[in-house]
Scaffold this motif. Structure first.
Motif, PDB file in Angstrom:
ATOM      1  N   VAL A 200      -0.323  -5.952   0.864  1.00 20.82           N
ATOM      2  CA  VAL A 200      -1.520  -6.443   1.548  1.00 20.82           C
ATOM      3  C   VAL A 200      -2.763  -6.133   0.724  1.00 20.82           C
ATOM      4  CG1 VAL A 200      -2.991  -6.124   3.572  1.00 20.82           C
ATOM      5  CG2 VAL A 200      -0.518  -6.340   3.854  1.00 20.82           C
ATOM      6  N   VAL A 201      -2.842  -4.909   0.208  1.00 21.55           N
ATOM      7  CA  VAL A 201      -4.008  -4.520  -0.593  1.00 21.55           C
ATOM      8  C   VAL A 201      -4.099  -5.368  -1.853  1.00 21.55           C
ATOM      9  CG1 VAL A 201      -5.071  -2.655  -1.920  1.00 21.55           C
ATOM     10  CG2 VAL A 201      -4.015  -2.162   0.301  1.00 21.55           C
ATOM     11  N   GLU A 202      -2.979  -5.542  -2.543  1.00 23.51           N
ATOM     12  CA  GLU A 202      -2.998  -6.262  -3.814  1.00 23.51           C
ATOM     13  C   GLU A 202      -3.169  -7.759  -3.628  1.00 23.51           C
ATOM     14  OE1 GLU A 202       0.571  -4.972  -5.733  1.00 23.51           O
ATOM     15  OE2 GLU A 202      -0.283  -3.020  -6.291  1.00 23.51           O
ATOM     16  N   SER A 203      -2.826  -8.264  -2.445  1.00 23.08           N
ATOM     17  CA  SER A 203      -3.038  -9.685  -2.153  1.00 23.08           C
ATOM     18  C   SER A 203      -4.444  -9.950  -1.636  1.00 23.08           C
ATOM     19  CB  SER A 203      -2.013 -10.173  -1.119  1.00 23.08           C
ATOM     20  OG  SER A 203      -0.698 -10.040  -1.599  1.00 23.08           O
ATOM     21  N   GLY A 204      -5.100  -8.919  -1.143  1.00 19.99           N
ATOM     22  CA  GLY A 204      -6.456  -9.079  -0.649  1.00 19.99           C
ATOM     23  C   GLY A 204      -6.549  -9.388   0.833  1.00 19.99           C
TER      24      GLY A 204
END
Length: 310
Positions: free
Chosen positions: A26-30
């Motif tokens: 989730v963090v790396e996908s934004g």
């Protein structure tokens, strides 16, 4: 006054690792919506997982809503700790794998869109060989635009990418796989469709609209003459570019094999192939330093072998 209970006082369980992997994605996908495709999960399911993780850790990790997705200060700390933990898990798995000559884990491949054709069999052969050598490894393939692949590899979102490199990267290993022939096309309703190449000059092209592709971006043009072309539309995905070309209002570049595979050879005409045709070189790319070492090394060895036997 009693001490506050630690968020994680016992051993980490498989469910904790699963929640942390979802959080990392989730963090790396934004954000939740952007992570749906990568995780193959519904937005509501992802939201529930993050809520479970927040309850498990007894802290709020991110703000989500109309204002968009953003990590809290505690969320940033947990994200950094998550990267360290999952990297350590991968390193542990690699050591165990080497100890009994079996390979476990996962392999995430990032492929540029529409790159596979009948003459690109090296990747299919490599996957076949890899699946025989490492049947326990779970393989995930994600299709992206060509430019997204480099970023995904550099940011460790995928283990190995196959794409056209815009330039070299010191952080990446590369292995050249195959060439792709690119041609400048127009649709059947375009004024140039019925004109022979001999009747078309480079100056004539200046009066028509082009659809921008990655190699027509400013500073990345294949030839200096292309800098003067009127890039009036933008479509870096090939299906979208083909749609604009077929409208009859735009000229644009597409792979020759893709037009033929689509059965569109009679509806798209290549123009001035000798002057403006060019080739793309597809490379496999992976980070020089990575935690998923044994899996990545095994697959790249399979790629090498497939090139020698193809």
């Amino acid at each position: 006054m009693g001490r506050k209970k630690a968020a994680i006082s016992g051993q980490l369980a498989d469910v904790d690792l699963r929640l942390l992997r979802v959080f990392r994605s989730v963090v790396e996908s934004g954000g939740f919506t952007a992570a749906e495709i990568q995780l193959n999960l519904a937005n509501s399911t992802i939201s529930n997982y993050i809520s479970d993780l927040e309850k498990r850790l007894d802290m709020r990790l991110c703000d989500r809503g109309r204002g968009g997705f953003a990590l809290t200060d505690q969320g940033k700390e947990v994200y950094e700790a998550t990267l360290e933990l999952l990297s350590a898990v991968d390193q542990f798995r690699n050591r165990v794998n080497r100890s009994h000559n079996r390979i476990f884990g996962h392999l995430h491949l990032g492929f540029a869109e529409h790159m596979l054709g009948a003459h690109h069999s090296c990747i299919v052969a490599a996957l076949n060989n890899f699946s025989q050598q490492a049947p326990d490894v779970r393989v995930q393939i994600t299709t992206m635009s060509s430019d997204e692949i480099c970023t995904a590899v550099l940011e460790k979102k995928v283990d190995i990418g196959v794409t056209v490199l815009p330039h070299s990267f010191l952080e990446l290993n590369t292995l050249t796989l195959f060439e792709e022939e690119m041609r400048l096309y127009c649709g059947p309703d375009h004024p140039l469709f019925d004109l022979p190449d001999e009747a078309i000059s480079e100056e004539d092209l200046l009066q028509y609209k082009f659809v921008e592709s990655p190699r027509l971006m400013p500073g990345r043009e294949v030839l200096p003459e292309m800098r003067a072309w009127n890039k009036h539309a933008k479509a870096h995905h090939q299906e979208a570019r083909a749609t604009l070309i077929l409208s009859g209002h735009y000229l644009g570049f597409l792979p020759k094999h893709l037009v033929e595979n689509w059965g569109m050879a009679n509806n798209m005409r290549p123009l001035l192939t000798r002057q403006f045709g060019y080739s793309n070189s597809f490379d496999a790319i992976w980070r020089k330093k990575h935690s998923n070492e044994q899996v990545i090394t095994t697959f790249t060895q399979c790629l090498h072998k497939s090139l020698l036997t193809s």
